[in-house]
Design an enzyme around this catalytic site. Structure first.
Site, PDB file in Angstrom:
ATOM      1  N   ASN A  11      41.042  50.668  46.798  1.00  0.00           N
ATOM      2  CA  ASN A  11      41.415  51.156  48.134  1.00  0.00           C
ATOM      3  C   ASN A  11      42.127  50.086  48.969  1.00  0.00           C
ATOM      4  OD1 ASN A  11      41.341  53.338  50.066  1.00  0.00           O
ATOM      5  ND2 ASN A  11      39.995  52.004  51.258  1.00  0.00           N
ATOM      6  N   ASP A  35      35.768  50.475  43.980  1.00  0.00           N
ATOM      7  CA  ASP A  35      35.809  49.813  45.292  1.00  0.00           C
ATOM      8  C   ASP A  35      34.389  49.769  45.822  1.00  0.00           C
ATOM      9  OD1 ASP A  35      36.599  48.861  48.007  1.00  0.00           O
ATOM     10  OD2 ASP A  35      38.610  49.311  47.282  1.00  0.00           O
ATOM     11  N   THR A  94      43.536  35.576  45.366  1.00  0.00           N
ATOM     12  CA  THR A  94      43.763  34.160  45.690  1.00  0.00           C
ATOM     13  C   THR A  94      42.579  33.637  46.508  1.00  0.00           C
ATOM     14  OG1 THR A  94      44.989  34.762  47.685  1.00  0.00           O
ATOM     15  CG2 THR A  94      46.278  34.416  45.671  1.00  0.00           C
ATOM     16  N   SER A 116      47.075  34.997  38.128  1.00  0.00           N
ATOM     17  CA  SER A 116      48.266  34.418  38.751  1.00  0.00           C
ATOM     18  C   SER A 116      48.192  34.628  40.256  1.00  0.00           C
ATOM     19  CB  SER A 116      49.542  35.062  38.200  1.00  0.00           C
ATOM     20  OG  SER A 116      50.656  34.539  38.914  1.00  0.00           O
ATOM     21  N   HIS A 149      52.777  35.345  56.143  1.00  0.00           N
ATOM     22  CA  HIS A 149      52.097  36.543  55.632  1.00  0.00           C
ATOM     23  C   HIS A 149      51.602  37.400  56.790  1.00  0.00           C
ATOM     24  CE1 HIS A 149      51.984  34.475  51.697  1.00  0.00           C
ATOM     25  NE2 HIS A 149      51.896  35.690  51.204  1.00  0.00           N
ATOM     26  N   LYS A 153      45.724  38.702  56.198  1.00  0.00           N
ATOM     27  CA  LYS A 153      45.481  37.828  55.038  1.00  0.00           C
ATOM     28  C   LYS A 153      44.305  36.903  55.316  1.00  0.00           C
ATOM     29  CE  LYS A 153      47.730  34.823  51.658  1.00  0.00           C
ATOM     30  NZ  LYS A 153      47.077  35.494  50.523  1.00  0.00           N
TER      31      LYS A 153
HETATM   32  P1  NAD Z   1      42.695  44.154  50.819  1.00  0.00           P
HETATM   33  O1  NAD Z   1      41.671  43.590  51.759  1.00  0.00           O
HETATM   34  O2  NAD Z   1      43.656  45.179  51.336  1.00  0.00           O
HETATM   35  O3  NAD Z   1      41.953  44.796  49.549  1.00  0.00           O
HETATM   36  C1  NAD Z   1      40.781  44.304  48.957  1.00  0.00           C
HETATM   37  C2  NAD Z   1      39.985  45.481  48.405  1.00  0.00           C
HETATM   38  O4  NAD Z   1      38.841  44.976  47.692  1.00  0.00           O
HETATM   39  C3  NAD Z   1      39.436  46.404  49.520  1.00  0.00           C
HETATM   40  O5  NAD Z   1      39.703  47.767  49.243  1.00  0.00           O
HETATM   41  C4  NAD Z   1      37.942  46.129  49.477  1.00  0.00           C
HETATM   42  O6  NAD Z   1      37.139  47.247  49.883  1.00  0.00           O
HETATM   43  C5  NAD Z   1      37.755  45.838  47.985  1.00  0.00           C
HETATM   44  N1  NAD Z   1      36.447  45.248  47.698  1.00  0.00           N
HETATM   45  C6  NAD Z   1      35.710  44.407  48.484  1.00  0.00           C
HETATM   46  N2  NAD Z   1      34.524  44.170  47.907  1.00  0.00           N
HETATM   47  C7  NAD Z   1      34.517  44.849  46.745  1.00  0.00           C
HETATM   48  C8  NAD Z   1      33.568  44.992  45.685  1.00  0.00           C
HETATM   49  N3  NAD Z   1      32.360  44.377  45.736  1.00  0.00           N
HETATM   50  N4  NAD Z   1      33.878  45.778  44.632  1.00  0.00           N
HETATM   51  C9  NAD Z   1      35.067  46.423  44.559  1.00  0.00           C
HETATM   52  N5  NAD Z   1      36.022  46.321  45.543  1.00  0.00           N
HETATM   53  C10 NAD Z   1      35.746  45.549  46.605  1.00  0.00           C
HETATM   54  O7  NAD Z   1      43.463  42.903  50.233  1.00  0.00           O
HETATM   55  P2  NAD Z   1      44.915  42.847  49.521  1.00  0.00           P
HETATM   56  O8  NAD Z   1      45.972  42.579  50.539  1.00  0.00           O
HETATM   57  O9  NAD Z   1      45.066  44.004  48.583  1.00  0.00           O
HETATM   58  O10 NAD Z   1      44.768  41.474  48.693  1.00  0.00           O
HETATM   59  C11 NAD Z   1      43.730  41.281  47.747  1.00  0.00           C
HETATM   60  C12 NAD Z   1      43.864  39.921  47.098  1.00  0.00           C
HETATM   61  O11 NAD Z   1      45.071  39.865  46.323  1.00  0.00           O
HETATM   62  C13 NAD Z   1      43.962  38.751  48.101  1.00  0.00           C
HETATM   63  O12 NAD Z   1      43.281  37.633  47.559  1.00  0.00           O
HETATM   64  C14 NAD Z   1      45.467  38.468  48.162  1.00  0.00           C
HETATM   65  O13 NAD Z   1      45.778  37.144  48.539  1.00  0.00           O
HETATM   66  C15 NAD Z   1      45.836  38.728  46.722  1.00  0.00           C
HETATM   67  N6  NAD Z   1      47.251  39.019  46.470  1.00  0.00           N
HETATM   68  C16 NAD Z   1      47.787  38.503  45.334  1.00  0.00           C
HETATM   69  C17 NAD Z   1      49.081  38.792  44.966  1.00  0.00           C
HETATM   70  C18 NAD Z   1      49.600  38.277  43.654  1.00  0.00           C
HETATM   71  O14 NAD Z   1      50.784  38.519  43.310  1.00  0.00           O
HETATM   72  N7  NAD Z   1      48.774  37.569  42.859  1.00  0.00           N
HETATM   73  C19 NAD Z   1      49.874  39.604  45.802  1.00  0.00           C
HETATM   74  C20 NAD Z   1      49.310  40.122  46.961  1.00  0.00           C
HETATM   75  C21 NAD Z   1      47.989  39.843  47.283  1.00  0.00           C
END
Ligand code: NAD
Length: 259
Positions: A11, A35, A94, A116, A149, A153
């Protein structure tokens, strides 16, 4: 051959993009979504199994590759679940501490795990090119990184800025943790030569911008990467999942292995 995908954090901003693409793109299918309990309602009506823990879902989708973009503690739990079940895991999260990163590397001995900090092709090409620029320009050119960002974030500086910084520090024969400066305030004096600045800007809905400055006598070079949408990261994560599906455990894989 089609790669079945389970999305953890389904989600979230990245989770929604990855789930949508996995269901739509030829060569992939969406085998499950995970989620936290309070967000499960938003996944109701999904055309695949949904659960609040990965361990509950893994037996329902044997052979599926897990993609996790959540938070460090959640991704570590996913790594433990795949290590127990013998599944493969792609992590985009990250903000791992050194201890968490070491735990992830240990779990990668037991299951195929790929991590990554940035899944885009462009940033990973930059990872190759920037150290060459640093070497060619030499020490008279000061290196600074600025990243932008969105205002939600959680970690700072971004994992991508740190990854780019590590490569640049290595090109100069330094360790990033010895030379990183992420705060300047007050009477700070002249900039030390052995320094790489990494500054974070937060606001609005910026998906991700990274600019590396090489500043020398009488000139400067700026190299910028702008992510226009989260699809670029989601496409990279799906590609990593297909690549990882037949890999053996042994070490933490990353983008350089896939290229
Ligand atoms: P976000 O907060 O929108 O999404 C995180 C999701 O994880 C939420 O839906 C949350 O409910 C869920 N979550 C929390 N606890 C949980 C659990 N115990 N079990 C299952 N789900 C759970 O964040 P986002 O913007 O999607 O970013 C997520 C991560 O990805 C961050 O660390 C961000 O820096 C990273 N990111 C990495 C890249 C890449 O290319 N590697 C790109 C964008 C974002």
């Amino acid at each position: 051959m089609s790669t079945a995908i389970i999305v953890v954090g389904a989600n979230g901003r990245m989770g929604r993009t990855i789930s949508h693409l996995a269901a739509m793109e030829p060569g992939y299918s969406l085998a499950g979504m995970v989620d936290s309990k309070e967000h499960l309602g938003k996944l109701a009506g999904a055309a695949c199994p949904v659960a609040d823990t990965l361990a509950a879902l893994l037996p329902q989708a044997p052979g599926a590759v897990v993609i996790d973009f959540t938070a460090p503690v959640v991704s570590l739990n996913s790594a433990k679940a795949v290590a127990a079940a013998g599944s493969a895991l792609v992590i985009g999260t990250t903000g791992f501490s050194d201890a968490e990163r070491a735990e992830l590397e240990a779990l990668a001995q037991r299951a195929p795990i790929f991590w990554s900090s940035n899944m885009s092709i462009g940033v990973n090409v930059l990872r190759k090119v920037l150290p060459e620029l640093a070497r060619a320009l030499g020490e008279p050119y000061d290196i600074e990184i600025v990243e932008l960002h969105h205002n939600r974030k959680k970690d700072s500086p971004s994992g991508t800025a740190l990854t780019l910084g590590e490569g640049l520090a290595q090109a100069r024969g330094w360790k990033l943790e010895d030379v990183r400066c992420s705060s300047r305030d007050g009477i700070i004096g002249a900039r030390p030569k052995a320094q790489i600045g990494i500054q974070a800007v937060r606001g609005g809905d910026v998906v991700g911008v990274h600019t590396v400055y090489f500043m020398g006598p009488g000139e400067r070079i700026e190299v910028s990467h702008h992510a226009h949408s989260r699809e670029t990261f989601a496409q990279g994560a799906l590609r990593a999942a297909a690549w990882l599906a037949d890999k053996k455990p042994g070490r933490l894989y990353g983008m350089p292995d896939m290229f």
